[in-house]
Design a protein around this motif. Structure first.
Motif, PDB file in Angstrom:
ATOM      1  N   GLY A 286       0.827  -1.195   0.000  1.00 41.54           N
ATOM      2  CA  GLY A 286       0.000   0.000   0.000  1.00 41.54           C
ATOM      3  C   GLY A 286       0.865   1.251   0.000  1.00 41.54           C
TER       4      GLY A 286
ATOM      5  N   ALA B  23      -6.486  -1.546   1.708  1.00 44.00           N
ATOM      6  CA  ALA B  23      -5.344  -2.299   1.177  1.00 44.00           C
ATOM      7  C   ALA B  23      -5.455  -3.780   1.556  1.00 44.00           C
ATOM      8  CB  ALA B  23      -4.042  -1.706   1.701  1.00 44.00           C
TER       9      ALA B  23
ATOM     10  N   ILE C  31      -1.995   0.499  -4.842  1.00 45.23           N
ATOM     11  CA  ILE C  31      -2.097  -0.757  -4.114  1.00 45.23           C
ATOM     12  C   ILE C  31      -1.727  -1.828  -5.129  1.00 45.23           C
ATOM     13  CG2 ILE C  31      -3.616  -2.378  -2.915  1.00 45.23           C
ATOM     14  CD1 ILE C  31      -5.278   0.001  -1.969  1.00 45.23           C
TER      15      ILE C  31
END
Length: 552
Positions: free
Chosen positions: A10, A29, A238
């Motif tokens: 992330g 995430a 992400i």
């Protein structure tokens, strides 16, 4: 034994103190990792609090609130991949910069930062206690070592982790931008990989926090220093990274590599992102600034439109009898090119009233700098009145050269809440204007094309506070001034260093004197994005009262 390990990274933008908001980003995430079949979801250093949270993390109520959110995260993320997240960790009277591994609804393990940075913008020795040299943690049957940010800039932690069984290194970072730092980071991390023989994943956050901007640009290296993964700079990501186990251990599976921007684009994006996040994270939506027809206000207006959009930027021309027609035309041309609001507010009537009010007190004294500064302070007063009335944050527009030598009026043109070019020398402002005229990117909210007319870039700089005034009347020409400032400020050099570089001793001494006597102004100046390791604020801390001068 598993032969494949997936990590969801992330590269995200936390906000200092927004524990609930940062936890929500962590959950997002983690959910993405769960859906992708990840074994581990990793977030940057001190992610739950935002970074750099400074003394906020020493507040006991804050620490307890952090743990409440961490425990809730652990419970929410119990059914799925492990979650690695940076957080402050209190044990008795000690407070650590920690990396927590959440598994099965609890804090399963933790790594504590050993090397605490105590330079430039970092005060971690004052805030945190140093953790011990520790070993790796386990996720499934895989042993991972996580040197926390500064720990990876020294060989001891990575070597200890390798010696105690780490199979690869995952480095969580809160590493703010300065010019050329991406290359520096890469060189240091390659050294860790060569020393340990382990793959390394470098995870950095993005976003602006006060003067610091985190640039992301996360990457992964395989043994030998081969670049296996490169994420974009400054962009929210992400992403999933796979490692495969072979006869020689784990290797990061090769991915397409993102292109990293050059130094000019990096600086410009830092100024745009710094302003955008400062506005968003403080709750402002609109800005205004005084648009003088000069180069500094022109580039600030352009940065503001690129950061916020033209509808959220108000430019104000506040002319006096010394304002040239060229300046009037140039300011209007910039506002028109940018598509933002342009207001015309002459100061002559207000200046006349102030002059009449002070006339009995000033009788017998020749007009001079005081009267020039009244013009600047009247502009500051009017702009702040508009800021209050319309709820728009005032941007100040002084470049680093002016900020360094005090060529600005405190409570006048220094008035404002944020200064996008505070760490950019005048000579670099010229080139940045040329760069922006020639370049446009998708992340810019302003239009393509020439925003800053060539005449603004090429005409002699002037404050226009008296007849035929030029900046060069009071200061060395900017190429000379900026080169001396680079030696004295950015390199923390001496007068002898200036002389050795070919500059006249008397000019260098004058510049040094101006730097020191302007400290009180900088102490009260607006924050702005850090572009160098010599930025004014946390990078350079001098006393306001200071009678020392270089005797050489």
């Amino acid at each position: 034994m598993a032969d494949r390990f997936r990590i969801t990274l992330g590269q995200l933008n936390p906000t200092v103190g927004d524990l609930a908001g940062n936890a929500a980003l962590a959950r997002e995430a983690w959910q993405a990792g769960k859906e992708a079949g990840a074994d581990l979801v990793a977030l940057p250093e001190m992610f739950i609090t935002g970074y750099n949270a400074q003394d906020l993390v020493m507040k006991r109520a804050f620490q307890l609130d952090v743990m409440t959110h961490i425990e809730a995260l652990a419970a929410d993320c119990a059914d799925g991949p492990a979650l690695a997240i940076g957080a402050p960790w209190a044990e008795g009277t000690a407070l650590y910069n920690a990396y927590l591994i959440l598994k099965g609804g609890k804090i399963a393990s933790r790594s504590l930062k050993y090397n605490l940075p105590n330079e430039t913008v970092f005060d971690e020795v004052r805030i945190f206690d140093a953790g011990p040299l520790g070993g790796p943690y386990s996720v499934g049957n895989t042993r991972i070592g996580s040197p926390i940010c500064e720990d990876a800039w020294h060989p001891d932690v990575a070597e200890t982790l390798e010696e105690t069984g780490a199979e690869f290194l995952l480095v969580p970072n809160g590493s703010p931008y300065y010019r050329n730092k991406m290359e520096t980071r890469m060189n240091v991390m390659v050294a860790r990989v060569i020393e340990t023989g382990l793959p390394l994943i470098y995870l950095n956050m993005i976003g602006g926090q006060d003067d610091q901007v985190f640039d992301g640009a996360s990457f992964a290296l395989n043994p030998g220093g081969q670049l296996a993964m490169q994420l974009p700079a400054f962009e929210r990501q992400i992403t999933h990274v796979d490692l495969e186990r072979g006869p020689e251990g784990w290797r990061v599976v090769q991915q397409d590599l993102a292109h990293l921007p050059d130094a000019w684009e990096q600086d410009y994006r830092v100024m745009v992102l710094g302003l955008r996040d400062y506005m968003h994270k403080t709750g402002f939506k609109k800005v205004l600034l005084g648009l003088s027809g000069g180069i500094d206000s022109a580039i600030v207006a352009t940065i503001a439109v690129d950061a916020l959009g033209a509808d959220n930027v108000r430019c104000v021309m506040l002319p006096s009898e010394y304002t040239s027609q060229d300046s009037l035309d140039d300011a209007e041309a910039v506002a028109k090119a940018l598509g933002c609001r342009y207001d015309y507010v002459p100061i002559s009537e207000g200046r006349g009233a102030i002059t009449n009010t002070l006339a009995p007190l000033f009788e017998g004294h020749e007009p001079g700098l005081t009267e020039e500064n009244i013009q600047s302070r009247l502009r500051g007063l009017l702009l702040m009145a508009m800021s209050n009335k319309f709820g728009e944050m005032l941007l100040t527009t002084g470049n680093k050269s002016e900020v360094a030598v005090g060529y600005a009026t405190i409570y006048g043109d220094m008035s404002g809440g944020y200064n996008p070019i505070k760490d950019m020398y005048k000579t670099r402002v010229f080139e940045t204007c040329r760069w922006r005229n020639a370049n446009h990117r998708d992340w810019m909210m302003g239009p393509k094309g020439e925003m800053i007319p060539d005449r603004i870039i090429t005409k002699p700089p002037t404050a226009e506070l008296r007849e035929d005034q030029k900046d060069s009347d009071s200061l060395p020409d900017y190429p000379v001034l900026d080169a001396i400032l680079d030696i004295l400020v950015d390199q923390n050099g001496s007068i002898e260093d200036c002389v050795a570089a070919g500059f006249e001793r008397d000019i260098a001494k004058k510049v040094e004197h101006l730097i020191y006597i302007s400290e009180y102004k900088r102490f009260q100046s607006a924050p702005g994005p850090r572009l160098t390791k010599g930025a004014f604020w946390l990078d350079r801390r001098y006393p306001i009262v200071n009678r020392w001068r270089d005797p050489s």
